[in-house]
Motif scaffolding. Sequence first.
Motif, PDB file in Angstrom:
ATOM      1  N   LEU A   1       4.309   9.868  -6.171  1.00 38.26           N
ATOM      2  CA  LEU A   1       3.040  10.268  -5.569  1.00 38.26           C
ATOM      3  C   LEU A   1       3.344  11.293  -4.489  1.00 38.26           C
ATOM      4  O   LEU A   1       4.132  11.019  -3.572  1.00 38.26           O
ATOM      5  N   ALA A   2       2.720  12.476  -4.597  1.00 37.91           N
ATOM      6  CA  ALA A   2       3.130  13.577  -3.729  1.00 37.91           C
ATOM      7  C   ALA A   2       1.934  14.347  -3.204  1.00 37.91           C
ATOM      8  O   ALA A   2       0.945  14.579  -3.907  1.00 37.91           O
ATOM      9  N   GLY A   3       2.053  14.786  -1.932  1.00 35.03           N
ATOM     10  CA  GLY A   3       1.074  15.669  -1.324  1.00 35.03           C
ATOM     11  C   GLY A   3      -0.284  15.034  -1.135  1.00 35.03           C
ATOM     12  O   GLY A   3      -0.432  13.818  -1.043  1.00 35.03           O
ATOM     13  N   GLY A   4      -1.306  15.901  -1.066  1.00 39.65           N
ATOM     14  CA  GLY A   4      -2.670  15.448  -0.852  1.00 39.65           C
ATOM     15  C   GLY A   4      -3.176  15.809   0.530  1.00 39.65           C
ATOM     16  O   GLY A   4      -2.564  16.592   1.263  1.00 39.65           O
TER      17      GLY A   4
ATOM     18  N   SER B   1       0.838  -1.196   0.000  1.00 42.54           N
ATOM     19  CA  SER B   1       0.000   0.000   0.000  1.00 42.54           C
ATOM     20  C   SER B   1       0.874   1.247   0.000  1.00 42.54           C
ATOM     21  O   SER B   1       2.098   1.172   0.097  1.00 42.54           O
ATOM     22  N   LEU B   2       0.220   2.401  -0.123  1.00 40.81           N
ATOM     23  CA  LEU B   2       0.924   3.655   0.034  1.00 40.81           C
ATOM     24  C   LEU B   2       1.484   3.748   1.443  1.00 40.81           C
ATOM     25  O   LEU B   2       0.964   3.131   2.382  1.00 40.81           O
ATOM     26  N   ALA B   3       2.523   4.538   1.593  1.00 38.04           N
ATOM     27  CA  ALA B   3       3.109   4.725   2.919  1.00 38.04           C
ATOM     28  C   ALA B   3       2.116   5.398   3.861  1.00 38.04           C
ATOM     29  O   ALA B   3       2.141   5.160   5.072  1.00 38.04           O
ATOM     30  N   GLU B   4       1.236   6.235   3.294  1.00 37.28           N
ATOM     31  CA  GLU B   4       0.160   6.820   4.092  1.00 37.28           C
ATOM     32  C   GLU B   4      -1.001   7.176   3.177  1.00 37.28           C
ATOM     33  O   GLU B   4      -0.824   7.383   1.974  1.00 37.28           O
ATOM     34  N   PRO B   5      -2.221   7.232   3.722  1.00 36.69           N
ATOM     35  CA  PRO B   5      -3.383   7.562   2.880  1.00 36.69           C
ATOM     36  C   PRO B   5      -3.235   8.959   2.292  1.00 36.69           C
ATOM     37  O   PRO B   5      -2.656   9.857   2.909  1.00 36.69           O
ATOM     38  N   ARG B   6      -3.806   9.153   1.106  1.00 37.57           N
ATOM     39  CA  ARG B   6      -3.782  10.484   0.500  1.00 37.57           C
ATOM     40  C   ARG B   6      -4.868  10.598  -0.568  1.00 37.57           C
ATOM     41  O   ARG B   6      -5.181   9.633  -1.270  1.00 37.57           O
ATOM     42  N   ALA B   7      -5.436  11.800  -0.665  1.00 39.05           N
ATOM     43  CA  ALA B   7      -6.404  12.143  -1.715  1.00 39.05           C
ATOM     44  C   ALA B   7      -6.052  13.539  -2.213  1.00 39.05           C
ATOM     45  O   ALA B   7      -5.383  14.312  -1.517  1.00 39.05           O
TER      46      ALA B   7
ATOM     47  N   PRO C   1      12.261  12.285   0.371  1.00 37.93           N
ATOM     48  CA  PRO C   1      12.137  13.442   1.260  1.00 37.93           C
ATOM     49  C   PRO C   1      10.826  14.198   1.049  1.00 37.93           C
ATOM     50  O   PRO C   1      10.334  14.330  -0.074  1.00 37.93           O
ATOM     51  N   SER C   2      10.260  14.687   2.143  1.00 36.65           N
ATOM     52  CA  SER C   2       8.972  15.375   2.081  1.00 36.65           C
ATOM     53  C   SER C   2       9.075  16.658   1.267  1.00 36.65           C
ATOM     54  O   SER C   2      10.155  17.227   1.079  1.00 36.65           O
ATOM     55  N   LEU C   3       7.932  17.120   0.777  1.00 38.25           N
ATOM     56  CA  LEU C   3       7.875  18.371   0.044  1.00 38.25           C
ATOM     57  C   LEU C   3       8.202  19.527   0.976  1.00 38.25           C
ATOM     58  O   LEU C   3       8.041  19.439   2.192  1.00 38.25           O
ATOM     59  N   GLU C   4       8.653  20.623   0.386  1.00 39.95           N
ATOM     60  CA  GLU C   4       9.010  21.778   1.204  1.00 39.95           C
ATOM     61  C   GLU C   4       7.770  22.418   1.822  1.00 39.95           C
ATOM     62  O   GLU C   4       7.860  23.093   2.844  1.00 39.95           O
TER      63      GLU C   4
ATOM     64  N   SER D   1       4.186  14.656   2.508  1.00 39.97           N
ATOM     65  CA  SER D   1       5.004  13.486   2.192  1.00 39.97           C
ATOM     66  C   SER D   1       4.956  13.158   0.712  1.00 39.97           C
ATOM     67  O   SER D   1       4.047  13.557  -0.021  1.00 39.97           O
ATOM     68  N   ALA D   2       5.959  12.411   0.269  1.00 42.86           N
ATOM     69  CA  ALA D   2       6.031  11.930  -1.110  1.00 42.86           C
ATOM     70  C   ALA D   2       6.623  10.533  -1.089  1.00 42.86           C
ATOM     71  O   ALA D   2       7.386  10.178  -0.179  1.00 42.86           O
ATOM     72  N   GLU D   3       6.293   9.739  -2.102  1.00 48.04           N
ATOM     73  CA  GLU D   3       6.789   8.371  -2.171  1.00 48.04           C
ATOM     74  C   GLU D   3       6.898   7.924  -3.615  1.00 48.04           C
ATOM     75  O   GLU D   3       6.278   8.509  -4.523  1.00 48.04           O
ATOM     76  N   LEU D   4       7.686   6.891  -3.828  1.00 51.78           N
ATOM     77  CA  LEU D   4       7.913   6.343  -5.161  1.00 51.78           C
ATOM     78  C   LEU D   4       7.391   4.913  -5.212  1.00 51.78           C
ATOM     79  O   LEU D   4       7.704   4.099  -4.343  1.00 51.78           O
ATOM     80  N   PHE D   5       6.607   4.623  -6.238  1.00 50.86           N
ATOM     81  CA  PHE D   5       6.121   3.262  -6.440  1.00 50.86           C
ATOM     82  C   PHE D   5       6.776   2.686  -7.677  1.00 50.86           C
ATOM     83  O   PHE D   5       6.767   3.303  -8.748  1.00 50.86           O
ATOM     84  N   ASP D   6       7.369   1.494  -7.528  1.00 48.66           N
ATOM     85  CA  ASP D   6       7.967   0.776  -8.652  1.00 48.66           C
ATOM     86  C   ASP D   6       6.968  -0.283  -9.098  1.00 48.66           C
ATOM     87  O   ASP D   6       6.752  -1.275  -8.396  1.00 48.66           O
TER      88      ASP D   6
END
Length: 523
Positions: free
Chosen positions: A182-185, A162-168, A214-217, A199-204
């Motif tokens: 996948l970034a922000g939300g 799953s995503l590292a944390e929920p986001r919409a 690293p999180s967004l500024e 937060s931001a994350e990369l899905f392969d």
Amino acid sequence: MRRSINGWTSSAGRGRGQGRVRSPGWKAWVTALGLLSGCGSGEARYEAKLFTDLCRVSPVLQGARYLRFRVTGPEMEPVERYVPVEQGTAELPTVPPGKGRVLEVRGYTDLPRSGGRVVALGRSQSFEVPESAGAARPTVRVALRPVDAYMRPGTTQGTCVSLAEPRAAHTATLLEDGRVLLAGGFQSSSGGADTTVASAELFDPVTGTVARVPSLETQRAFHTATRLPGGKVLLAGGEVESVEGALPVRSAQVLDVAQGTSTAVELKAARSQHAAAVDSGGRVLLVGGVGAGGAVVAEAEGYDPATGQVFSVSTPVPRVGMAAMPVQDGRRIAVVGGSDGTSLRPEVLFFSYEGGSFVPVGEGARLREPRRDAALVPFGGPEQLMYAGGYDSPGHVEEARFLASSELVSPGTAAQVSAGPQVFARSGLCAVALPDGRVMTLGGLRYSAGSFVSDSHVELLVPGKDGAAPALLGLKPLERQRQQHSCTVLQDGSVLIAGGLDDNGFQRTTLDDLVIYTPAPLD
């Protein structure tokens, strides 16, 4: 033989078979090294590795009797090889050296000439076959998935990823290496309050793994993410929840995921729920959106990655709920639909970069049925856009009628608008163009039993051939209804559906799931 994290890699010489490996309850496939003709310069090799880990009980190759390995590329005739699944091993097709090679793997119930159908499909990224047999051989990775099914990626133990944390209301950007940023939300709490995330994350999608970056500024939701030349990503605008409500964001940042760097950019106007598109020169046009105090932003602006500077656009575009997309190979950018806050705007605008800024060009076309919060997507190829769904009120959706229609925009010298296929009535739907010209629409917001709720409908729109009308096919609904989610076409033609908001009229749940749908091929 060497074991890897998520599969097996094997090597062999010409004509040598490989052993089988088994995972619990079903047979896994191991592909052998293929020997390549060196066109007079000796033999070259490449190897392939299949990834089949999914969050499901049934095996990927259930019902498959044959695998087809097919390699295509520029300046070569397609080559393919059928291998019985029971054989358990395969020598890959021999292909000439060169760039742009793609390996496609299909699982068939029987040979196609005997009426076999495709039950599993996977495609590699583009790879290069070296000229010299002594050069390092590339390892070609292929994620094999069942067709016409919603699959969640998983580990070798069957655990769901799953995503590292929920986001919409986040963004999902396909990077050059095939991964998705996948970034922000935002996240909605049980009490109904929303919290913006940074937060931001990369899905392969090949290995099915998620990695934090690293999180967004700045925390941001309802922003835009635009991939720039060289693989960088411009994250612009958005909004952040505060005690004063949702505040528009004026900042932007350029992320270089490969280098792990971020560069801050200051926009000319704070904006959220706006639109952005990139032209063939890598310049980004930002238009419309919601500004301070909920006012519609009229000022348009551009960003040039070559200089790292934001520049003014003299033509105002006071719109919200519109969409923007490059057309004519990126020479122009189309802005379609939306509202100025008082009335719906039927004009279709086109911009081109000239004299250091974006300027309006061409004769404008007009929508037959103005709308906002519809989906804009290429349909049947890059030279025709479909604007689908949405609603017919310039203001809040509570005052609106959801539209079950679409319109086709042909951005030629004299742009034209014509009626498109019918769709399920909803707004905020996610729409993607498949490589073969078909379009998928997924989820959104609809009205049901006196409430506005998230939607689970999925449609497949097929362009008509030789003047025939387009076809609309209803697909299996999503397992979780959702809105404000993302949908992304991956490099292998599959569709990644990530996160979103499940609102059933009584409870709002921010989702953290990742779902992949692989459309059945046309041939």
